[in-house]
Write a protein that holds these residues in place. Structure first.
Motif, PDB file in Angstrom:
ATOM      1  N   UNK A 118       7.910  38.552  -1.090  1.00 48.47           N
ATOM      2  CA  UNK A 118       8.670  38.023   0.043  1.00 48.47           C
ATOM      3  C   UNK A 118      10.026  37.521  -0.426  1.00 48.47           C
ATOM      4  N   UNK A 126      14.665  31.237   5.332  1.00 51.40           N
ATOM      5  CA  UNK A 126      13.331  30.701   5.629  1.00 51.40           C
ATOM      6  C   UNK A 126      12.277  31.522   4.890  1.00 51.40           C
ATOM      7  N   UNK A 127      12.495  32.851   4.849  1.00 48.88           N
ATOM      8  CA  UNK A 127      11.528  33.709   4.154  1.00 48.88           C
ATOM      9  C   UNK A 127      11.542  33.392   2.657  1.00 48.88           C
ATOM     10  N   UNK A 130       9.501  30.186   2.275  1.00 50.08           N
ATOM     11  CA  UNK A 130       8.046  30.316   2.441  1.00 50.08           C
ATOM     12  C   UNK A 130       7.460  31.130   1.295  1.00 50.08           C
ATOM     13  N   UNK A 134       4.530  29.926  -1.232  1.00 45.93           N
ATOM     14  CA  UNK A 134       3.318  30.730  -1.431  1.00 45.93           C
ATOM     15  C   UNK A 134       3.076  30.935  -2.923  1.00 45.93           C
ATOM     16  N   UNK A 137       2.303  27.409  -4.810  1.00 46.67           N
ATOM     17  CA  UNK A 137       0.962  26.850  -4.585  1.00 46.67           C
ATOM     18  C   UNK A 137      -0.042  27.577  -5.478  1.00 46.67           C
ATOM     19  N   UNK A 169      14.951  19.703  -3.408  1.00 43.11           N
ATOM     20  CA  UNK A 169      16.351  20.125  -3.525  1.00 43.11           C
ATOM     21  C   UNK A 169      16.615  21.336  -2.634  1.00 43.11           C
ATOM     22  N   UNK A 172      16.618  20.445   1.111  1.00 42.34           N
ATOM     23  CA  UNK A 172      17.813  19.693   1.465  1.00 42.34           C
ATOM     24  C   UNK A 172      19.024  20.622   1.485  1.00 42.34           C
ATOM     25  N   UNK A 176      21.569  21.604   4.717  1.00 38.65           N
ATOM     26  CA  UNK A 176      23.036  21.551   4.736  1.00 38.65           C
ATOM     27  C   UNK A 176      23.633  22.919   5.048  1.00 38.65           C
ATOM     28  N   UNK A 181      26.587  26.374   8.793  1.00 36.71           N
ATOM     29  CA  UNK A 181      26.773  27.741   9.291  1.00 36.71           C
ATOM     30  C   UNK A 181      25.937  28.056  10.520  1.00 36.71           C
ATOM     31  N   UNK A 182      24.977  27.198  10.846  1.00 31.80           N
ATOM     32  CA  UNK A 182      24.071  27.391  11.976  1.00 31.80           C
ATOM     33  C   UNK A 182      23.322  28.714  11.920  1.00 31.80           C
ATOM     34  N   UNK A 200      33.021  22.395   2.590  1.00 35.20           N
ATOM     35  CA  UNK A 200      32.351  21.606   1.539  1.00 35.20           C
ATOM     36  C   UNK A 200      30.861  21.433   1.771  1.00 35.20           C
ATOM     37  N   UNK A 201      30.433  21.326   3.035  1.00 35.73           N
ATOM     38  CA  UNK A 201      28.993  21.145   3.276  1.00 35.73           C
ATOM     39  C   UNK A 201      28.238  22.387   2.823  1.00 35.73           C
ATOM     40  N   UNK A 204      28.079  22.432  -0.931  1.00 35.87           N
ATOM     41  CA  UNK A 204      27.126  21.442  -1.428  1.00 35.87           C
ATOM     42  C   UNK A 204      25.694  21.945  -1.223  1.00 35.87           C
ATOM     43  N   UNK A 208      22.826  22.708  -4.094  1.00 31.73           N
ATOM     44  CA  UNK A 208      21.481  22.136  -4.123  1.00 31.73           C
ATOM     45  C   UNK A 208      20.436  23.242  -4.172  1.00 31.73           C
TER      46      UNK A 208
ATOM     47  N   UNK B 109      30.810  13.826   0.209  1.00 31.87           N
ATOM     48  CA  UNK B 109      31.054  15.115   0.872  1.00 31.87           C
ATOM     49  C   UNK B 109      30.668  15.054   2.338  1.00 31.87           C
ATOM     50  N   UNK B 113      33.535  15.662   5.296  1.00 32.26           N
ATOM     51  CA  UNK B 113      33.642  16.978   5.927  1.00 32.26           C
ATOM     52  C   UNK B 113      33.423  16.878   7.432  1.00 32.26           C
ATOM     53  N   UNK B 116      30.339  21.001  12.377  1.00 32.95           N
ATOM     54  CA  UNK B 116      30.673  21.918  13.472  1.00 32.95           C
ATOM     55  C   UNK B 116      29.831  21.605  14.700  1.00 32.95           C
ATOM     56  N   UNK B 142       7.578  35.280  10.051  1.00 30.69           N
ATOM     57  CA  UNK B 142       7.430  33.901   9.573  1.00 30.69           C
ATOM     58  C   UNK B 142       6.072  33.341   9.990  1.00 30.69           C
ATOM     59  N   UNK B 145       3.324  34.961   7.773  1.00 29.89           N
ATOM     60  CA  UNK B 145       3.238  34.559   6.367  1.00 29.89           C
ATOM     61  C   UNK B 145       2.927  33.081   6.238  1.00 29.89           C
ATOM     62  N   UNK B 149       0.242  31.375   3.786  1.00 33.00           N
ATOM     63  CA  UNK B 149       0.439  30.178   2.950  1.00 33.00           C
ATOM     64  C   UNK B 149      -0.699  29.190   3.183  1.00 33.00           C
ATOM     65  N   UNK B 152      -3.902  30.373   1.530  1.00 33.93           N
ATOM     66  CA  UNK B 152      -3.953  30.222   0.086  1.00 33.93           C
ATOM     67  C   UNK B 152      -4.036  28.749  -0.295  1.00 33.93           C
TER      68      UNK B 152
END
Lengths: 483, 166
Positions: A118, A126-127, A130, A134, A137, A169, A172, A176, A181-182, A200-201, A204, A208, B109, B113, B116, B142, B145, B149, B152
Motif C-alpha cells: 500500500x 492517507x493510504x 494506513x 498496517x 503493527x 510526527x 502532525x 499541517x 493545501x486542503x 511555510x506551513x 513544516x 515533520x 511558523x 503564516x 488559507x 480506505x 484497508x 488494519x 491484524x
C-alpha cells in the motif's frame, strides 16, 4: 462503482489481501504442527512477486487515483514480496528451532507485506499512513514473537514506543500538509508545487512527515531503536524488517518527495528543498553507522549499525532530488535487500536454539564447519562492504555519481570514506571464517528450505551483479514512465 | 466575543489542562479520569467544526468504550491502583533544549503564516447518509484497508496474549 480495470490494476494487493484471509482459515482448520500455512503464504508471495515482474511496464490509477500502478510500484512490489517469500523459507525451520512454531507468524508476515505494498502504490497520504500502520503493527508483534525471551520483549516494546512516537510526527505533519493545501492527494501537490513550495506551513508539514519516515529507515539521529530491536527480534524477523521495512520507508519518502523531485528536475535544480536536511542526515548516518559498527561484538548488532550506514548511502541519492538519484536509490534498495537477506538468512541458519553463534568470534573456522554457508556469507559480506564486482558496489556507484552530477561532490567523498571504514568490520568476519581455527568444530546441519532461500537470493544477486547496466537501464525506463 | 469563541476556549482549556494532568499525575486512576476529560474536550472540537458524527463516535468509542475498559483493567489488576507510576527524567538539559527549539520553530511558523481559511472548502458532507455514501464510493479503498488494519490488530493482540507452550 469500482471499474473492473481498477481491480485488475490492484491485483497484487488483492491477491495478498485474499491470501491473508485464506491463511487465517487454513491456520484454523489444519493441525498447528503442519506447515501448510507456510507453504501457502510462500507460494502466494512468490506468485505476487512474479505477477508484478510480469506487469512491470503496465501503468494505471485505481480507486479514485488513490493508488497508482507504475513500473516503480511494480518493482517495489516485487522486492517486498520476494523478500517476504525468502523469509518464509528461512522461517520454516527457524521458528521451530526457537519453539514458536505458530501459524500466525505467516499471517502477520503477509499483512506486513500488504501494508508495504500500500505504501509503495499510494498516491494519497492517507493510504501511505494506513499502510505504514498496517506494516508497523505487524512488526511490533513479530519483533516480540519470542515471548519467553527477555530480549525479544525488550525489542518489541522499544520498537512499539519509538514507532508510535514517529507516527506522531507523521500525523502532525499530515495535519499541517492538509491545512496548507486542503488535499492529501500527491498528484495535487505535483500540480501546485509552485505555490506550495513557498508556503511555510506546507514545508513544516513536509519536514515533520520526512522526519517520521527517517525513523522508519533508521537514519541518524532517529536510529536509537535500531541496534536493540534488530538484536532482540528473532533473526528471521530482523532479516525482514531490515530489508523490506527499509524499502517501504524509502518508498514512502520517494512518493512524498516526488513533486519536489519533479519540480527541481523541471527547473534544472534551482530548488533543492530538502537537500541540506537530507544531506546532513546522510553524512551522520554513514559515519556513525560505520564507526560504531567497528566496536560491536554481536553480529546482529553489527549488521544493525551497518544498516544505518546503508540508509545513509541511500539518502545521498534522495538528497540530490534528481531522477538519477532516485534510480540509484532503487538500484541500491534491490541490491541491499538481497545482500542483507542473504547475510541474515545465513545467521539464522547458524544460530543455535540457545542463541549461541551470534558473537563475531563464533564465526572462527566456519569454513571448515560448513564450506558452502561460509562461501555464501563471504560473498554477501564482500557485497555489503561495497567491493566490486558485486551489486553493492554498483549501487554505491550510481548513488555517488548522482551526488557528483548535482554538485555535491563532498557528499560522495564522505560516502567513500565511510565505505572504506566499513570494509574493516565486514572483512573481519571473513578473515575469521577462513584463517582462524574455532573451538567448535561440529558440522553445521543446514535445513533444506533455508538453504534454498539463501540459494535463490544468491542467484538473483549474481544476476544483478553480472548485468548492472541492464538493470539500471530497466529502472531508468520505468522511472521515466512513472511521471 | 461570540458564543463560538467562548465555547472554543472552554473546550481548549479543558483539553489542555486535563492532558497536562494525564501526563504529570502519578496515580493511574487520576490519569484515566483526566483522559476522559481530554477525550471529551476533543469531542467538543468536533462539534464546533460541524462534524457531529465524529463527535458522537468519539464519545461512544473513546469515552464510553476504551476508557471504561481501561478503568476496568486497572480495577481488576491486583495492586495497581495505589502504585505510583515510576517515570523519571533523563538528560533534562538537552531534552529541554531540543523540545524548546522544536516548539519554537513550530509555534513561530504557525503564528507567522497565513492560513488559507478563506479558500473555498468542499461543501460539507451532510450527516450519516453522506458519510456512508462517500465511504462506499470515493473512499472504498480506505474503508477496506482500515478493515485489514483492525483485523491484524486483533490477530496481533491474540498472538501476544495466547498461551505459548513449552
Amino acid at each position: 462503482m469500482i471499474p473492473v480495470q481498477d481491480l485488475f490494476a490492484s491485483a497484487p494487493l488483492l491477491i495478498i489481501g485474499g491470501s491473508i484471509l485464506i491463511a487465517l482459515i487454513l491456520e484454523m482448520v489444519f493441525d498447528s504442527q503442519s506447515s501448510i500455512v507456510a507453504w501457502f503464504s510462500g507460494s502466494a508471495l512468490l506468485f505476487t512477486a512474479y505477477w508484478s515482474l510480469y506487469h512491470l511496464y503496465d501503468r494505471g490509477f485505481a480507486f479514485n487515483n488513490m493508488i497508482s500502478i507504475s513500473g516503480r510500484t511494480q518493482l517495489l512490489f516485487f522486492i517486498v514480496n520476494f523478500a517476504a517469500a525468502v523469509v518464509v523459507m528461512f522461517s520454516m525451520d527457524y521458528i521451530k528451532k526457537i519453539q514458536t512454531n505458530y501459524g500466525e507468524f505467516y499471517i502477520l508476515l503477509l499483512s506486513a507485506v500488504l501494508g508495504m505494498m500500500l505504501i509503495a502504490a499510494a498516491r494519497d497520504m492517507v493510504i501511505v499512513f494506513i499502510g505504514l500502520e498496517q506494516m508497523s503493527i505487524c512488526f511490533y508483534v513479530l519483533a516480540g514473537f519470542r515471548r519467553k525471551n527477555i530480549k525479544s520483549n525488550e525489542s518489541a516494546i522499544k520498537y512499539f514506543l519509538l514507532g508510535s512516537f514517529a507516527t506522531g510526527f507523521i500525523v502532525y505533519g499530515m495535519a499541517l500538509l492538509y491545512g496548507a493545501s486542503q488535499t492529501f492527494s500527491i498528484p495535487e501537490y505535483l500540480a501546485h508545487v509552485e505555490t506550495l513550495k513557498s508556503n511555510p506551513i506546507f514545508l513544516l508539514g513536509s519536514l515533520l512527515f520526512v522526519i517520521g519516515f527517517t525513523f522508519k529507515i533508521a537514519a541518524v539521529p532517529f536510529h536509537m531503536w535500531v541496534p536493540d530491536v534488530y538484536q532482540g527480534a528473532p533473526t528471521n524477523v530482523t532479516a525482514f524488517m531490515s530489508t523490506a521495512g527499509k524499502v517501504s520507508g524509502f518508498a514512502a519518502l520517494i512518493t512524498f518527495l516526488s513533486p519536489f523531485i519533479d519540480y527541481s528536475a523541471r527547473t534544472t535544480g534551482s530548488a533543492k528543498f530538502f537537500m541540506p536536511f537530507l544531506a546532513t542526515l546522510s553524512v551522520l548516518s554513514m559515519l556513525y553507522g560505520a564507526i560504531v559498527a567497528l566496536s560491536q561484538s554481536d553480529v546482529k548488532r553489527m549488521l544493525a549499525y551497518s544498516s544505518i550506514a546503508h540508509a545513509g548511502y541511500m539518502l545521498i541519492g534522495l538528497s540530490a532530488l534528481s531522477y538519477e538519484g532516485v534510480d540509484g536509490v532503487l538500484f541500491y534498495l534491490v541490491a541491499y535487500t538481497l545482500m542483507n537477506l542473504g547475510a541474515f538468512g545465513i545467521i539464522s541458519i547458524l544460530e543455535t536454539q540457545d542463541e549461541k553463534m551470534l558473537k563475531i568470534e563464533d564465526f572462527a573456522g566456519l569454513s571448515s564447519r560448513s564450506p558452502l554457508l561460509a562461501a555464501f556469507l563471504a560473498v554477501f559480506l564482500f557485497a555489503l562492504a561495497g567491493l566490486p564486482p558485486f551489486a553493492g558496489f554498483f549501487g554505491k556507484y550510481f548513488v555517488f555519481v548522482s551526488a557528483v552530477e548535482n554538485g555535491m561532490t563532498w557528499l560522495a567523498i564522505v560516502g567513500v570514506i565511510s565505505s572504506v571504514i566499513s570494509v574493516y568490520f565486514y572483512l573481519r568476519i571473513i578473515v575469521l571464517m577462513y584463517f582462524s581455527k574455532g573451538e567448535n568444530t561440529e558440522v553445521v546441519s543446514v535445513p533444506k528450505s533455508a538453504l534454498l532461500g539463501v540459494f535463490v537470493v544468491f542467484i538473483m544477486f549474481v544476476i544483478m551483479s553480472a548485468f548492472p547496466q541492464k538493470f539500471e537501464g530497466i529502472i531508468h525506463t520505468i522511472g521515466l514512465l512513472t511521471y | 466575543m461570540d458564543l463560538y469563541l467562548i465555547l472554543f476556549y472552554f473546550f481548549a482549556i479543558i483539553t489542555l489542562v486535563s492532558a497536562f494532568f494525564v501526563v504529570t499525575t502519578r496515580n493511574v486512576i487520576y490519569a484515566a479520569f483526566n483522559l476522559m476529560l481530554t477525550l471529551f474536550g476533543v469531542a467538543g472540537f468536533y462539534v464546533l467544526l460541524g462534524a457531529d458524527f465524529i463527535a458522537i463516535v468519539q464519545l461512544i468509542v473513546y469515552v464510553g468504550g476504551i476508557l471504561i475498559l481501561l478503568i476496568f483493567g486497572v480495577m481488576l489488576t491486583n495492586k495497581i491502583t495505589d502504585t505510583d507510576i515510576k517515570s523519571g527524567f533523563l538528560n533534562r538539559v538537552p531534552g529541554l533544549l531540543i523540545v524548546g527549539t522544536f516548539a519554537g520553530i513550530l509555534i513561530g511558523t504557525l503564528l507567522k503564516s497565513t492560513w488559507r481559511i478563506a479558500a473555498p472548502l468542499p461543501p460539507p458532507v451532510a450527516g450519516l447518509v453522506g458519510i456512508g455514501n462517500l465511504l462506499m464510493t470515493e473512499y472504498t479503498l480506505i474503508f477496506e484497508i482500515l478493515g485489514a488494519v483492525l483485523l491484524i490488530a486483533l490477530i496481533g493482540a491474540a498472538s501476544i496474549a495466547r498461551k505459548q507452550s513449552n
